[in-house]
Design a protein around this motif. Sequence first.
Motif, short mmCIF file in Angstrom:
data_model
loop_
_atom_site.label_atom_id
_atom_site.label_comp_id
_atom_site.label_asym_id
_atom_site.label_seq_id
_atom_site.Cartn_x
_atom_site.Cartn_y
_atom_site.Cartn_z
N LYS A 251 0.88 -1.19 0.00
CA LYS A 251 0.00 0.00 0.00
C LYS A 251 0.90 1.22 0.00
CE LYS A 251 -4.34 -1.04 0.32
NZ LYS A 251 -5.43 -0.51 -0.47
N GLY A 252 0.56 2.20 -0.79
CA GLY A 252 1.36 3.42 -0.83
C GLY A 252 0.95 4.39 0.28
N THR B 94 1.60 4.87 3.48
CA THR B 94 1.17 4.50 4.84
C THR B 94 2.19 4.94 5.89
OG1 THR B 94 2.16 2.31 4.64
CG2 THR B 94 -0.15 2.50 4.03
N GLY B 95 3.25 5.62 5.44
CA GLY B 95 4.26 6.11 6.39
C GLY B 95 5.44 5.15 6.56
N LYS B 96 5.68 4.31 5.55
CA LYS B 96 6.79 3.33 5.64
C LYS B 96 8.14 4.03 5.76
CE LYS B 96 5.51 1.38 1.75
NZ LYS B 96 4.24 2.10 1.57
N SER B 97 8.40 4.96 4.82
CA SER B 97 9.72 5.60 4.79
C SER B 97 9.92 6.46 6.04
CB SER B 97 9.87 6.46 3.53
OG SER B 97 9.66 5.65 2.39
N THR B 98 8.86 7.13 6.48
CA THR B 98 8.95 7.96 7.69
C THR B 98 9.29 7.09 8.90
OG1 THR B 98 7.30 9.43 6.73
CG2 THR B 98 7.64 9.61 9.11
N GLN C 177 11.69 6.09 -6.52
CA GLN C 177 11.05 7.22 -5.82
C GLN C 177 12.07 7.86 -4.86
OE1 GLN C 177 6.73 7.63 -4.30
NE2 GLN C 177 7.85 6.75 -2.60
N THR D 279 12.43 8.06 -1.55
CA THR D 279 12.07 8.89 -0.38
C THR D 279 13.09 8.76 0.74
OG1 THR D 279 9.74 8.54 -0.92
CG2 THR D 279 10.21 9.41 1.27
N GLY E 220 5.64 0.71 -2.16
CA GLY E 220 4.28 0.34 -1.77
C GLY E 220 3.59 -0.60 -2.73
N LEU F 132 2.24 5.50 14.74
CA LEU F 132 2.41 6.94 14.89
C LEU F 132 1.11 7.62 14.51
CD1 LEU F 132 5.88 7.30 13.10
CD2 LEU F 132 5.45 6.93 15.54
N GLY F 133 0.65 8.54 15.34
CA GLY F 133 -0.57 9.27 15.04
C GLY F 133 -0.38 10.20 13.84
N GLU F 134 -1.49 10.68 13.30
CA GLU F 134 -1.44 11.63 12.18
C GLU F 134 -0.98 12.98 12.71
OE1 GLU F 134 -2.10 11.07 8.93
OE2 GLU F 134 -1.98 13.16 8.32
N ARG F 135 0.18 13.43 12.28
CA ARG F 135 0.71 14.72 12.76
C ARG F 135 1.41 15.43 11.61
NH1 ARG F 135 1.47 11.78 17.45
NH2 ARG F 135 0.42 12.72 19.21
N TYR G 15 5.58 15.54 10.55
CA TYR G 15 6.42 14.58 9.83
C TYR G 15 6.88 15.10 8.48
CZ TYR G 15 5.30 11.28 13.48
OH TYR G 15 5.19 10.68 14.70
N1 LIG Z 1 2.16 9.80 11.07
C1 LIG Z 1 2.07 10.66 10.06
N2 LIG Z 1 1.31 11.78 10.19
C2 LIG Z 1 1.21 12.67 9.17
N3 LIG Z 1 1.86 12.58 8.01
C3 LIG Z 1 2.64 11.50 7.82
C4 LIG Z 1 2.80 10.48 8.82
N4 LIG Z 1 3.64 9.54 8.34
C5 LIG Z 1 3.99 9.94 7.11
N5 LIG Z 1 3.40 11.11 6.78
C6 LIG Z 1 3.52 11.90 5.54
O1 LIG Z 1 2.82 11.19 4.52
C7 LIG Z 1 3.56 11.20 3.31
C8 LIG Z 1 3.90 9.74 2.92
O2 LIG Z 1 4.73 9.21 3.93
P1 LIG Z 1 5.86 8.15 3.59
O3 LIG Z 1 6.66 8.60 2.43
O4 LIG Z 1 6.57 7.85 4.86
O5 LIG Z 1 4.93 6.92 3.19
P2 LIG Z 1 5.32 5.60 2.39
O6 LIG Z 1 4.45 4.52 2.89
O7 LIG Z 1 6.78 5.38 2.45
O8 LIG Z 1 4.90 5.99 0.91
P3 LIG Z 1 5.25 5.19 -0.47
O9 LIG Z 1 4.35 4.01 -0.50
O10 LIG Z 1 4.96 6.20 -1.53
O11 LIG Z 1 6.70 4.80 -0.37
C9 LIG Z 1 4.78 12.05 3.57
O12 LIG Z 1 4.50 13.38 3.16
C10 LIG Z 1 4.95 12.00 5.08
O13 LIG Z 1 5.59 13.16 5.59
#
Ligand SMILES: Nc1ncnc2c1ncn2[C@@H]1O[C@H](COP(=O)(O)OP(=O)(O)OP(=O)(O)O)[C@@H](O)[C@H]1O
Length: 280
Positions: free
Chosen positions: A13-14, A16-20, A45, A47, A112, A216-219, A222
């Motif tokens: 799934k794209g 979802t905050g994986k890279s963060t 990509q 990230t 994702g 991690l909550g939505e904030r 990040y």
């Molecule tokens: N807990 C959170 N609250 C708010 N925003 C978030 C949170 N985690 C990630 N984000 C934001 O959401 C966006 C996508 O996050 P991220 O790149 O970490 O997801 P991903 O799962 O790695 O995406 P992809 O599938 O495209 O690789 C980024 O702009 C990031 O800053």
Amino acid sequence: MKNGKVIVVGNEKGGTGKSTLAMHLIVWFLRHGKSVSSVDLDGRQGTLSHYIQNRVAYSETHGISLGLPEHLSVSVRDYATTEERETDEKTFSGTIEQLRRENDIVIIDTPGSDGALFRTAHETADILISPINDSLLDLDVLAKVEPESLTVKAPGRYAQTVWRARQKRAAEHRPQMQWFVVRNRVMHVATRNEKVMWKLLTALGGRIGFTPLAGLGERIIYRELFLKGLTLLDLGGKNGAAKLSAAHLAARQELRGILAALGEDVSPLTNPQNDLKKQG
Ligand SMILES: Nc1ncnc2c1ncn2[C@@H]1O[C@H](COP(=O)(O)OP(=O)(O)OP(=O)(O)O)[C@@H](O)[C@H]1O
Ligand SMILES: [Mg+2]
């Protein structure tokens, strides 16, 4: 020679905050004095690679030293033949094995979606962390859910990928991976959805072998942290990049919750490694 732990952050799934999350784990382990290797399997990509580049830039601009992992970006080739694909898979497994022998922790951030090396990466995982967005829609890669009764009908596509990776490890007599599904980007209001998600995740976890965790909550912070190459862990303290607010502290607590579930000691550090230090 080390015998490091491989942590894969993955889900089909794209966004979802994986890279963060991967970056926060990297910095957490660095601050705990571990040698960390990071792998960006989403090289196209990029990230995680950009996150680390932003960290280098921030450190240079502000004259502070920030802990950095040994980083590898992997781009998969287009239109590979079966033979090329098999060669790439073997090379990738070999690289991860080597990084594992040289480091305490190897963290792999994955794209994702399924693709070349995605499955191979999952086979290397001692620990798999799958962030999911807080929505029933996101559950479909884990399970087919009966919409009326909200019961689990069958494992979803990604659950099958994980199952195959586990089978491969079992066939090779390697220890089994631990799998955590992390409810990420949760809004800070209790809803009916919340209860339904926990109920479903608990039922599904028991059935297909994962532990559900709060994430991690939505904030909003990040996104800003990404641009600076920083994590929640770099804030505060004497030379911190910014002051810590109550919301940041709550977010750190959420991260600690994930690490505690992975079996890490989350008691406060008296002498953190790689803390923000003014250079010179
Ligand atoms: N807990 C959170 N609250 C708010 N925003 C978030 C949170 N985690 C990630 N984000 C934001 O959401 C966006 C996508 O996050 P991220 O790149 O970490 O997801 P991903 O799962 O790695 O995406 P992809 O599938 O495209 O690789 C980024 O702009 C990031 O800053
Ligand atoms: Mg990503």
